[in-house]
Design a protein around this motif. Structure first.
Motif, PDB file in Angstrom:
ATOM      1  N   ARG A   1       2.981   2.721 -10.032  1.00  0.00           N
ATOM      2  CA  ARG A   1       2.656   1.339  -9.662  1.00  0.00           C
ATOM      3  C   ARG A   1       2.487   1.194  -8.153  1.00  0.00           C
ATOM      4  N   ALA A   2       2.441   2.309  -7.433  1.00  0.00           N
ATOM      5  CA  ALA A   2       2.328   2.241  -5.974  1.00  0.00           C
ATOM      6  C   ALA A   2       1.097   1.458  -5.537  1.00  0.00           C
ATOM      7  N   TYR A   3      -0.040   1.689  -6.197  1.00  0.00           N
ATOM      8  CA  TYR A   3      -1.287   1.004  -5.829  1.00  0.00           C
ATOM      9  C   TYR A   3      -1.101  -0.506  -5.906  1.00  0.00           C
ATOM     10  N   HIS A   4      -0.513  -0.975  -6.992  1.00  0.00           N
ATOM     11  CA  HIS A   4      -0.372  -2.417  -7.209  1.00  0.00           C
ATOM     12  C   HIS A   4       0.633  -3.031  -6.236  1.00  0.00           C
ATOM     13  N   GLU A   5       1.654  -2.267  -5.891  1.00  0.00           N
ATOM     14  CA  GLU A   5       2.629  -2.770  -4.931  1.00  0.00           C
ATOM     15  C   GLU A   5       2.042  -2.885  -3.524  1.00  0.00           C
ATOM     16  N   ILE A   6       1.356  -1.822  -3.105  1.00  0.00           N
ATOM     17  CA  ILE A   6       0.892  -1.758  -1.713  1.00  0.00           C
ATOM     18  C   ILE A   6      -0.309  -2.669  -1.482  1.00  0.00           C
TER      19      ILE A   6
END
Length: 577
Positions: free
Chosen positions: A190-195
């Protein structure tokens, strides 16, 4: 689907990290691709991002670059390089809606360099995006359900699919499979959605990557679907290619599976070479996802994680042996592949102009030189397509040859689209010389950090100087595939072209001859590290000889081998011999 495949994790989990390449340590310690990207985006004292985050951002579809035209002047002024970023969209099969096109056009104008770039893998790139605008650009894409996940990085890249508008039902089915495959093999972090989308942060302690594991793949992995007889995706250049097999009634039955293609190599490193994919068997169409997963997992577990230059799937296959790799794939699948079925290719180019599909809808394929969509003087290409997108009710399809298909036009709407093409003079591009229409270039300078020489900006000029030579020899209508890359990495798939140029230094190129007209054969080095005067003199000789002594129907690449200019390359391992 059960993703708990039997695996050998010795390459990325049980070996001490200090025995692996530094990129493996970086991925392992990245907290599933987060790193310190978020913190680096808000550092006000530099237009760059720090440390290894520039590598992690590739998994998010973003490359840090700088304007190399300005590099020396900024160095003299004691300024940091003119840092900027390239953003690549994930666009399975190259299909987008008019609404999505208009949003991409807007992003290119407001945040990019006032252009769109259609890539050789059927998607869009933005160049010149500043760090401060990255999140804005990605949030804008998200508004129209587009993302950049896994468009770069050590994972499965964007999935390609044939563009054959005349075969409407087959194309639609392949595009659906390309999208399903892309959605299935992208990272689950979920890194993409968080950043980029400011979603709530989650604890990474329980997070998993069921297909990739914490170190993802050793290198990039490319997948494509193709419909014979047009090999527009250059299926033999893919790590994993699915060759559609239709029955007598035209219905899709399944796919021949090809593995181990790849174009990248390094000059003066004979252990690196391009390789054509090997066909290993046939699968029914309902086994595509599990086949993709099994094949990716073999590369995950056996690919080289110490030497990155040796980490592509093609080297894993050649090291282990094709029979061993096939057996391992079948073991993970739990069934044997059926024998490959007959098929044929006869071209890898686009059919330009108007076509009518089997469903009665119309399609117009527009040649866009080297994929660059921008307004230049009186040629208002970007504006013209924008106006078409405002009224178009169908789809747009990016081709693997950097053309654009205005697709799925209802009969009642054809006249309106044709009028806009005429109003902006766009259809005239399809009247370019046959050589130009069969050419392709990578971006290279000024943005690509790997480029050693010009490509996109120079190839049109070189073709203009080659065209009179062809006309003098009566070859102006002869289709010859020509590709140029600013470095040996091969983003424009040069090593399967009949004529190819790869950059060695400013104004200097290696020249390759003898590739297959429909991408079925590698070419061979003919001239090394030469400039334009030598290139033009050599092609005066080559084209004259071809015009005089070619056999009926003989392609230029075939002639170059028969006439003895280069030897035939039967296997990638012999490319540098």
């Amino acid at each position: 689907m059960d993703t708990t495949l039997p695996v050998d994790r010795s390459h990325d989990l049980s070996q001490p990290l200090d025995r692996l390449g530094p990129d493996e340590t970086m991925k392992k310690e990245s907290r599933y691709l987060r790193g310190t990207i978020a913190e680096g985006l808000v550092v006000p004292t530099t237009a760059a991002v720090p440390g290894t985050d520039i590598k992690l951002m590739k998994f998010h579809g973003i490359y840090q670059q700088d304007d190399r035209d300005l590099r020396e002047e900024r160095r003299r002024q004691k300024l940091e390089p003119a840092y900027q970023f390239m953003i690549r969209v994930r666009l399975p099969g190259g299909v987008c809606t008019p609404e999505q096109w208009l949003k991409l056009d807007e992003i290119g104008r407001f945040y990019g360099d006032n252009s769109l770039r259609l890539t050789t893998r059927q998607t869009f790139q933005f160049h010149g995006v500043l760090k401060w605008n990255l999140k804005r650009a990605i949030k804008n894409m998200n508004e129209v359900l587009l993302d950049t996940i896994a468009a770069c990085g050590d994972d499965s890249r964007g999935v390609m699919s044939s563009v054959n508008p005349s075969l409407s039902s087959l194309h639609a089915e392949l595009h659906a499979l390309a999208k399903q495959t892309s959605d299935h093999v992208i990272p689950r972090s979920r890194a993409y959605h968080e950043i980029w989308l400011d979603e709530e942060k989650v604890a990474t302690s329980g997070e998993e990557e069921p297909l990739y594991g914490p170190t993802y793949l050793p290198r990039k992995f490319k997948i494509g679907f193709v419909i014979p007889p047009v090999n527009d995706i250059d299926v033999y250049s893919q790590d994993l290619g699915f060759i559609a097999i239709a029955g007598a009634d035209g219905e899709l039955e399944g796919f021949n599976v090809a593995i181990g293609g790849g174009m990248g190599r390094t000059d003066n490193a004979p252990e690196t070479y391009p390789r054509l994919a090997s066909v290993i068997g046939f699968i029914p169409k309902d086994r595509v996802l599990e086949a993709a997963e099994a094949i990716i997992s073999v590369q995950r577990d056996y690919g080289d994680r110490v030497v990155r230059a040796h980490a592509r799937f093609k080297y894993t296959i050649d090291d282990k042996g094709l029979d061993w790799i096939k057996a391992e794939i079948e073991r993970r699948l739990g069934f044997d592949l059926a024998p490959a079925r007959d098929y044929r290719f006869d071209t890898n180019g686009d059919v330009l102009g108007w076509q009518t599909g089997t469903d009665g809808r119309h399609h117009f394929t527009l040649f866009i030189e080297n994929g660059r969509v921008r307004d230049q003087g009186e040629y208002r290409l970007m504006e013209g397509i924008r106006e078409i997108a405002k009224v178009h009710k169908g789809t747009f399809r990016v081709t693997p040859n950097q053309s654009l298909v205005i697709s799925d036009i209802e009969p009642a709407d054809r006249r309106r689209i044709a009028d806009l093409l005429d109003q902006y003079g766009l259809a005239g591009a399809n009247g370019a010389s046959t050589l130009r229409l069969n050419s392709m270039a990578c971006v290279a300078l000024p943005t690509c950090g790997l480029a050693m020489a010009e490509s996109e900006r120079y190839l049109p000029t070189l073709i203009t100087k080659l065209e009179p030579i062809l006309e003098k020899n009566g070859l102006e209508k002869e289709p010859i595939t020509l590709r140029m890359s600013g470095c040996p990495n091969g983003c424009s798939r040069p090593y399967i072209a009949e004529i190819a140029f790869t950059g060695r230094a400013p104004g200097k190129y290696n020249v390759y001859l003898g590739g297959g007209f429909h991408g079925q054969r590698l070419n061979k080095l003919y001239l090394e590290n030469v400039g334009e005067p030598v290139i033009l003199a050599e092609f005066e000789k080559l084209f004259a000889h071809y015009a005089k002594d070619r056999e009926t129907g003989e392609r230029f690449g075939d002639f170059a081998i028969r006439a003895g200019y280069v030897a035939e390359v039967t296997e990638g391992r012999y490319f540098n011999d």
